[in-house]
Design a protein around this motif. Structure first.
Motif, PDB file in Angstrom:
ATOM      1  N   CYS A 180      42.934  40.079  49.307  1.00  0.00           N
ATOM      2  CA  CYS A 180      43.924  39.007  49.301  1.00  0.00           C
ATOM      3  C   CYS A 180      45.195  39.493  49.984  1.00  0.00           C
ATOM      4  CB  CYS A 180      44.282  38.580  47.882  1.00  0.00           C
ATOM      5  SG  CYS A 180      43.179  37.393  47.150  1.00  0.00           S
ATOM      6  N   PRO A 181      45.617  38.846  51.093  1.00  0.00           N
ATOM      7  CA  PRO A 181      46.923  39.184  51.669  1.00  0.00           C
ATOM      8  C   PRO A 181      48.016  38.751  50.707  1.00  0.00           C
ATOM      9  CG  PRO A 181      45.990  37.252  52.741  1.00  0.00           C
ATOM     10  CD  PRO A 181      44.940  37.781  51.844  1.00  0.00           C
ATOM     11  N   GLN A 182      48.837  39.692  50.311  1.00  0.00           N
ATOM     12  CA  GLN A 182      49.839  39.406  49.294  1.00  0.00           C
ATOM     13  C   GLN A 182      51.092  38.813  49.906  1.00  0.00           C
ATOM     14  OE1 GLN A 182      49.807  38.722  46.364  1.00  0.00           O
ATOM     15  NE2 GLN A 182      49.619  40.418  44.939  1.00  0.00           N
ATOM     16  N   ALA A 183      50.972  37.594  50.415  1.00  0.00           N
ATOM     17  CA  ALA A 183      52.166  36.898  50.895  1.00  0.00           C
ATOM     18  C   ALA A 183      53.010  36.458  49.708  1.00  0.00           C
ATOM     19  CB  ALA A 183      51.753  35.692  51.732  1.00  0.00           C
ATOM     20  N   LEU A 184      52.333  36.204  48.583  1.00  0.00           N
ATOM     21  CA  LEU A 184      53.014  35.818  47.361  1.00  0.00           C
ATOM     22  C   LEU A 184      52.760  36.891  46.298  1.00  0.00           C
ATOM     23  CD1 LEU A 184      51.921  32.061  47.225  1.00  0.00           C
ATOM     24  CD2 LEU A 184      54.141  32.950  47.980  1.00  0.00           C
ATOM     25  N   ALA A 185      53.785  37.207  45.524  1.00  0.00           N
ATOM     26  CA  ALA A 185      53.643  38.220  44.479  1.00  0.00           C
ATOM     27  C   ALA A 185      53.029  37.575  43.240  1.00  0.00           C
ATOM     28  CB  ALA A 185      54.995  38.839  44.155  1.00  0.00           C
ATOM     29  N   LEU A 186      51.739  37.274  43.329  1.00  0.00           N
ATOM     30  CA  LEU A 186      51.035  36.613  42.239  1.00  0.00           C
ATOM     31  C   LEU A 186      49.970  37.547  41.669  1.00  0.00           C
ATOM     32  CD1 LEU A 186      50.399  33.045  43.762  1.00  0.00           C
ATOM     33  CD2 LEU A 186      52.204  33.722  42.162  1.00  0.00           C
ATOM     34  N   PRO A 187      49.672  37.405  40.394  1.00  0.00           N
ATOM     35  CA  PRO A 187      48.551  38.180  39.848  1.00  0.00           C
ATOM     36  C   PRO A 187      47.252  37.730  40.498  1.00  0.00           C
ATOM     37  CG  PRO A 187      49.333  36.557  38.259  1.00  0.00           C
ATOM     38  CD  PRO A 187      50.317  36.561  39.375  1.00  0.00           C
ATOM     39  N   ILE A 188      46.360  38.683  40.722  1.00  0.00           N
ATOM     40  CA  ILE A 188      45.074  38.378  41.353  1.00  0.00           C
ATOM     41  C   ILE A 188      43.977  38.371  40.308  1.00  0.00           C
ATOM     42  CG2 ILE A 188      43.401  39.058  43.100  1.00  0.00           C
ATOM     43  CD1 ILE A 188      45.615  40.476  44.603  1.00  0.00           C
ATOM     44  N   PHE A 189      43.219  37.302  40.287  1.00  0.00           N
ATOM     45  CA  PHE A 189      42.008  37.235  39.475  1.00  0.00           C
ATOM     46  C   PHE A 189      40.832  37.531  40.396  1.00  0.00           C
ATOM     47  CE2 PHE A 189      42.615  34.721  35.300  1.00  0.00           C
ATOM     48  CZ  PHE A 189      43.830  35.327  35.067  1.00  0.00           C
ATOM     49  N   HIS A 190      40.307  38.755  40.308  1.00  0.00           N
ATOM     50  CA  HIS A 190      39.178  39.160  41.133  1.00  0.00           C
ATOM     51  C   HIS A 190      37.871  38.795  40.434  1.00  0.00           C
ATOM     52  CE1 HIS A 190      40.982  41.314  44.469  1.00  0.00           C
ATOM     53  NE2 HIS A 190      41.761  42.002  43.645  1.00  0.00           N
ATOM     54  N   ILE A 191      37.045  38.000  41.081  1.00  0.00           N
ATOM     55  CA  ILE A 191      35.680  37.757  40.623  1.00  0.00           C
ATOM     56  C   ILE A 191      34.809  38.674  41.479  1.00  0.00           C
ATOM     57  CG2 ILE A 191      33.887  36.066  40.210  1.00  0.00           C
ATOM     58  CD1 ILE A 191      36.455  35.595  38.602  1.00  0.00           C
ATOM     59  N   GLY A 192      34.544  39.871  40.950  1.00  0.00           N
ATOM     60  CA  GLY A 192      33.874  40.911  41.719  1.00  0.00           C
ATOM     61  C   GLY A 192      32.372  40.911  41.530  1.00  0.00           C
TER      62      GLY A 192
ATOM     63  N   PHE B 103      50.192  26.659  28.451  1.00  0.00           N
ATOM     64  CA  PHE B 103      50.867  27.823  29.015  1.00  0.00           C
ATOM     65  C   PHE B 103      50.165  28.108  30.332  1.00  0.00           C
ATOM     66  CE2 PHE B 103      50.862  32.491  29.662  1.00  0.00           C
ATOM     67  CZ  PHE B 103      52.192  32.595  30.032  1.00  0.00           C
ATOM     68  N   THR B 104      50.911  28.139  31.427  1.00  0.00           N
ATOM     69  CA  THR B 104      50.308  28.240  32.747  1.00  0.00           C
ATOM     70  C   THR B 104      50.815  29.461  33.501  1.00  0.00           C
ATOM     71  OG1 THR B 104      52.026  26.919  33.864  1.00  0.00           O
ATOM     72  CG2 THR B 104      50.168  25.719  32.884  1.00  0.00           C
ATOM     73  N   GLN B 105      50.064  29.818  34.525  1.00  0.00           N
ATOM     74  CA  GLN B 105      50.518  30.808  35.491  1.00  0.00           C
ATOM     75  C   GLN B 105      49.872  30.493  36.832  1.00  0.00           C
ATOM     76  OE1 GLN B 105      49.222  34.891  35.052  1.00  0.00           O
ATOM     77  NE2 GLN B 105      47.215  34.325  34.235  1.00  0.00           N
ATOM     78  N   ASN B 106      50.537  30.899  37.880  1.00  0.00           N
ATOM     79  CA  ASN B 106      49.985  30.783  39.224  1.00  0.00           C
ATOM     80  C   ASN B 106      49.296  32.090  39.578  1.00  0.00           C
ATOM     81  OD1 ASN B 106      50.994  28.122  39.758  1.00  0.00           O
ATOM     82  ND2 ASN B 106      53.026  29.011  40.055  1.00  0.00           N
ATOM     83  N   ILE B 107      48.088  31.998  40.094  1.00  0.00           N
ATOM     84  CA  ILE B 107      47.304  33.186  40.405  1.00  0.00           C
ATOM     85  C   ILE B 107      46.746  33.094  41.817  1.00  0.00           C
ATOM     86  CG2 ILE B 107      46.618  33.474  37.993  1.00  0.00           C
ATOM     87  CD1 ILE B 107      43.783  32.454  38.918  1.00  0.00           C
ATOM     88  N   LEU B 108      46.280  34.218  42.320  1.00  0.00           N
ATOM     89  CA  LEU B 108      45.437  34.244  43.497  1.00  0.00           C
ATOM     90  C   LEU B 108      44.005  34.461  43.020  1.00  0.00           C
ATOM     91  CD1 LEU B 108      47.530  36.383  46.024  1.00  0.00           C
ATOM     92  CD2 LEU B 108      47.162  33.909  46.057  1.00  0.00           C
ATOM     93  N   LEU B 109      43.147  33.517  43.292  1.00  0.00           N
ATOM     94  CA  LEU B 109      41.748  33.593  42.891  1.00  0.00           C
ATOM     95  C   LEU B 109      40.943  34.177  44.041  1.00  0.00           C
ATOM     96  CD1 LEU B 109      39.426  32.930  40.937  1.00  0.00           C
ATOM     97  CD2 LEU B 109      39.399  30.613  41.907  1.00  0.00           C
ATOM     98  N   ALA B 110      40.402  35.376  43.824  1.00  0.00           N
ATOM     99  CA  ALA B 110      39.689  36.099  44.882  1.00  0.00           C
ATOM    100  C   ALA B 110      38.226  36.251  44.483  1.00  0.00           C
ATOM    101  CB  ALA B 110      40.318  37.467  45.111  1.00  0.00           C
ATOM    102  N   VAL B 111      37.319  35.646  45.261  1.00  0.00           N
ATOM    103  CA  VAL B 111      35.905  35.634  44.919  1.00  0.00           C
ATOM    104  C   VAL B 111      35.106  36.356  45.998  1.00  0.00           C
ATOM    105  CG1 VAL B 111      33.907  34.192  44.350  1.00  0.00           C
ATOM    106  CG2 VAL B 111      36.216  33.431  43.724  1.00  0.00           C
ATOM    107  N   SER B 112      34.258  37.306  45.585  1.00  0.00           N
ATOM    108  CA  SER B 112      33.432  38.064  46.526  1.00  0.00           C
ATOM    109  C   SER B 112      32.472  37.133  47.272  1.00  0.00           C
ATOM    110  CB  SER B 112      32.625  39.129  45.776  1.00  0.00           C
ATOM    111  OG  SER B 112      33.490  40.042  45.138  1.00  0.00           O
ATOM    112  N   GLY B 113      32.268  37.429  48.543  1.00  0.00           N
ATOM    113  CA  GLY B 113      31.476  36.556  49.400  1.00  0.00           C
ATOM    114  C   GLY B 113      30.036  36.380  48.952  1.00  0.00           C
ATOM    115  N   ASP B 114      29.437  37.425  48.381  1.00  0.00           N
ATOM    116  CA  ASP B 114      28.036  37.298  47.978  1.00  0.00           C
ATOM    117  C   ASP B 114      27.856  36.413  46.745  1.00  0.00           C
ATOM    118  OD1 ASP B 114      29.398  39.576  46.756  1.00  0.00           O
ATOM    119  OD2 ASP B 114      27.520  39.970  45.720  1.00  0.00           O
ATOM    120  N   LEU B 115      28.972  35.993  46.126  1.00  0.00           N
ATOM    121  CA  LEU B 115      28.907  35.056  45.004  1.00  0.00           C
ATOM    122  C   LEU B 115      29.176  33.618  45.446  1.00  0.00           C
ATOM    123  CD1 LEU B 115      30.874  37.075  42.276  1.00  0.00           C
ATOM    124  CD2 LEU B 115      28.404  37.067  42.713  1.00  0.00           C
ATOM    125  N   VAL B 116      29.514  33.435  46.732  1.00  0.00           N
ATOM    126  CA  VAL B 116      29.880  32.115  47.260  1.00  0.00           C
ATOM    127  C   VAL B 116      28.689  31.535  48.024  1.00  0.00           C
ATOM    128  CG1 VAL B 116      31.560  30.823  48.645  1.00  0.00           C
ATOM    129  CG2 VAL B 116      32.270  32.898  47.426  1.00  0.00           C
TER     130      VAL B 116
END
Length: 533
Positions: A145-157, A266-279
């Motif tokens: 994930c290019p960190q253009a925004l300082a958001l927590p990343i949720f990695h689906i690895g 209660f909300t937060q903004n995240i970066l959702l990062a999903v591995s390609g072999d799961l897509v």
């Protein structure tokens, strides 16, 4: 069972009425209200005994007279308590609420009063805790994930071969190996964290880095020197003492502002990062999403306490949910007598618990009232044809086309009624949070479980007697196993019963009720799960 239900409803209504009326008018108001039930527990808002909500994460329960019994204690079987001496459960429930409130205090303002600490935006205390990936490392494949925004990343690895891995955030429930789909057609997301006390133990139990529980080699070395197994750091025996090891598991759903009301979560903004072999199209993606909290497990390691011999050192398990997750089944079970004597509504070791009939206009995250004829707690089934059992759609809704059409909507319902005294305390705690206009007023305690020396009831009750209450599930985390016992095809639907199976890498040595050490061998960890039908 009717008396049990009516007492819960009467107690809840009475507590809400009394708390809503100013003190100088309570006497007048009570004259026009129905007679009070024989006993109402009272909220204890702070671990140090002061009257208001506070940011102290409690270490232990308050005084609990019933725990001094060494024989004759029957858990929550039978009728609810009639007085404080009989009420063993409320000190645990108050501790659970104290943990939930303190852990959800804004991390940058733990010394601020509740009016600020529970309403200001920002990371909460528990969100500063280490993630499991910071201890055990990332999955073999994670999306960048290019960190253009300082958001927590949720990695689906993944393992790179279409198999999701538990090292990072997940979309498969740890207890069932199945996903949970919300009414917008998106996967529910799960994350896990531990406090620094537990992180220290995992990295170097007893100060021995060579015996770290975060690697396979370290666990084998640990087993040689500690044949009795892991022993996570336990708490003090006073509420405002030193905390023990704490584990947190949180459930999030992706919000759609055109369909959901984010102000209720209660909300937060995240970066959702999903591995390609799961897509489904084979390409990884990284997207900004707004997610809302829908569930939270909080576990704290309790000590062996000679003053409370009925309490075993098997952790204290609190579980919370958003109040709008799902409706209660029309014929729910309860921990007092199981599911009753009617065979038509005996849901023990069954995947569902029958229909629900919510009030008109109700809006839930995991139940669609307009399609109520589909069945309930429908376990998703893979459509097949892909290397990933439940592939991600490249765009929202992320679960679209990723299950069979008949299992695309879970129609989740709650199968177990919340215990009456817990309901009363929920009303008091939620009212206190509501007076601050805190978003956390929209959450409720489903229950608190603890290892107890319990005498089985007479006549026999199908609910296990190895913990109090004998059954406890979070609808977002254990959707499809709420009714299962240890002898069932899946589950079991009990924190203590399930985690009792946790071992280190040799498959024999106790991991002290924690499945986290199993992450060192993620494939075998998944294989141990008795998947919901």
């Amino acid at each position: 069972m009717k008396h049990w239900t009516s007492l819960a409803l009467t107690s809840l209504a009475f507590a809400a009425v009394v708390l809503a009326v100013p003190p100088h008018r309570q006497a007048q108001a009570q004259q026009s209200q129905p007679a009070a039930p024989p006993y109402l527990p009272q909220a204890k808002f702070c671990a140090n005994g002061t009257g208001g909500l506070c940011s102290i994460v409690p270490a232990y329960i308050g005084p609990d007279q019933g725990l001094a019994q060494t024989q004759g204690y029957n858990g929550l079987y039978g009728q609810p308590p009639q007085n404080e001496k009989e009420d063993v459960q409320s000190p645990f429930d108050n501790m659970s609420w104290q943990m939930f409130v303190a852990l959800n205090w804004v991390a940058s303002g733990v010394k601020d009063p509740a009016a600020q600490g529970l309403t200001q935006p920002g990371r909460r205390v528990w969100q500063t805790y280490p993630t499991v990936s910071s201890l055990f490392g990332n999955a073999p494949v994670v999306a960048g994930c290019p960190q253009a925004l300082a958001l927590p990343i949720f990695h689906i690895g993944s393992n790179g071969k279409g198999q999701p891995m538990p090292n990072n955030e997940e979309y498969l429930q740890a207890a069932t190996n199945k996903p949970l789909i919300d009414i917008n057609g998106n996967w529910t997301l799960f994350e896990r964290r531990v406090n620094d006390i537990e992180a220290q133990y995992l990295r170097a139990p007893g100060g021995q880095k060579s015996q770290t529980l975060t690697t396979r080699a370290g666990q084998l070395e640990f087993i040689k020197n500690n044949p009795g197994g892991a022993a996570f750091t336990s708490s003090a025996t006073v509420p405002d003492g030193a905390n023990g090891s704490i584990e947190i598991k949180a459930s999030w759903r992706i919000l759609d502002p055109s369909k959901d009301d984010p102000s209720k979560f209660f909300t937060q903004n995240i970066l959702l990062a999903v591995s390609g072999d799961l897509v489904r199209d084979g390409r990884p993606f990284c997207r900004s999403e707004r997610v809302g909290l829908v569930g939270m497990h909080i576990l704290q390691r309790n000590p062996l306490d000679k003053t409370n011999p009925a309490l075993r050192p098997q952790w204290i398990w609190a579980t919370f949910e958003h109040v709008d997750n799902a409706p209660l089944a029309n014929a729910p079970c309860n921990v007092a007598d199981g599911c009753g004597t009617d065979k038509a509504t005996n849901w023990i070791n069954q995947p569902s618990c029958g229909p629900a009939s919510p009030a008109p206009g109700a809006h839930f995250s995991f139940f669609n009232p307009t399609t109520s004829g589909l069945g309930t707690n429908i376990s998703p089934q893979s459509p097949g044809g892909t290397k990933t059992a439940f592939p991600w759609n490249p765009r929202k809704p992320y679960a679209q086309g990723s299950t069979t059409s008949a299992t695309a909507q879970p129609q989740a319902v709650r199968c177990w009624r919340i215990y009456p005294t817990t309901e009363v305390l929920n009303a008091q705690w939620r009212m206190a949070l509501g007076s601050l206009k805190s978003v956390f007023q929209n959450y409720m305690l489903v229950g608190t479980q603890w290892g107890g020396n319990v005498e089985p009831p007479t006549p026999p009750n199908p609910v296990p007697s190895n913990a109090v209450p004998g059954m406890l599930s979070n609808m977002t985390l254990e959707t499809y196993i709420q009714n299962y016992l240890s002898n069932g095809a899946a589950g079991p639907g009990s924190c203590v019963s399930c985690h009792n199976f946790a071992t280190l890498v040799d498959g024999k040595t106790s991991a002290n009720f924690s499945f986290l050490p199993g992450i060192v061998e993620p494939a075998s960890l998944r294989a141990k799960i008795r998947t919901a039908p």
